[in-house]
Design an enzyme around this catalytic site. Sequence first.
Site, short mmCIF file in Angstrom:
data_model
loop_
_atom_site.label_atom_id
_atom_site.label_comp_id
_atom_site.label_asym_id
_atom_site.label_seq_id
_atom_site.Cartn_x
_atom_site.Cartn_y
_atom_site.Cartn_z
N HIS A 194 0.85 -1.20 0.00
CA HIS A 194 0.00 0.00 0.00
C HIS A 194 0.88 1.24 0.00
O HIS A 194 1.99 1.23 0.53
CB HIS A 194 -0.95 0.03 1.20
CG HIS A 194 -0.25 -0.12 2.52
ND1 HIS A 194 0.19 -1.33 3.00
CD2 HIS A 194 0.09 0.80 3.46
CE1 HIS A 194 0.77 -1.16 4.18
NE2 HIS A 194 0.73 0.13 4.48
N HIS A 219 1.00 5.26 1.14
CA HIS A 219 0.40 6.27 2.01
C HIS A 219 0.34 7.60 1.26
O HIS A 219 1.34 8.00 0.64
CB HIS A 219 1.26 6.49 3.26
CG HIS A 219 1.32 5.32 4.19
ND1 HIS A 219 0.66 5.28 5.39
CD2 HIS A 219 1.99 4.13 4.10
CE1 HIS A 219 0.91 4.13 6.01
NE2 HIS A 219 1.72 3.42 5.24
#
Length: 137
Positions: free
Chosen positions: A99, A101
């Site tokens: 992922h 940010h």
Amino acid sequence: MADCLFCNIRDGKIPSVTVYEDAYVFAFLDSNPVNPGHTLVAPKIHCRRMSETDNAMLAQLVAAAKKLGDAVCAAMGASAYNFMTNNGADAGQVVMHLHFHLIPRFSGDGHRMWKGTPYAEGEMEKIGKMIKKTVGV
Ligand code: AMP
Ligand code: ZN
């Protein structure tokens, strides 16, 4: 992955505040934000880190992050954002589903991502050579 937190968020088995979704990517608010609006952008296909995803998927992720970075800033009235990933446990990755940010930033918000230390004499050139060798250039 049945025991992956973000796969469960993707599948709606764990509640989240989703802000974007397409065929490849989903994005939702980080529940413990650095600043309000802190958003996580992840591939729908489970992989742990950058090296496990293919370049086409990475391009989809980055394109979504580009769109979302502007959207998050506009919504939050932020002047800038950090776009980063913790790639591996020793880099601070806690959830082992790749992922990115997106952290909206505000003038004077006081967050420092990390502290740099200058190289010793000759060390920078030496390390540059080492990395060039491993990257195959
Ligand atoms: P990382 O350290 O890069 O693996 O970041 C994981 C992020 O996931 C952290 O910033 C957490 O605050 C966030 N997080 C953990 N659980 C949830 C959740 N259920 N919903 C939204 N964000 C979460
Ligand atoms: Zn997963």
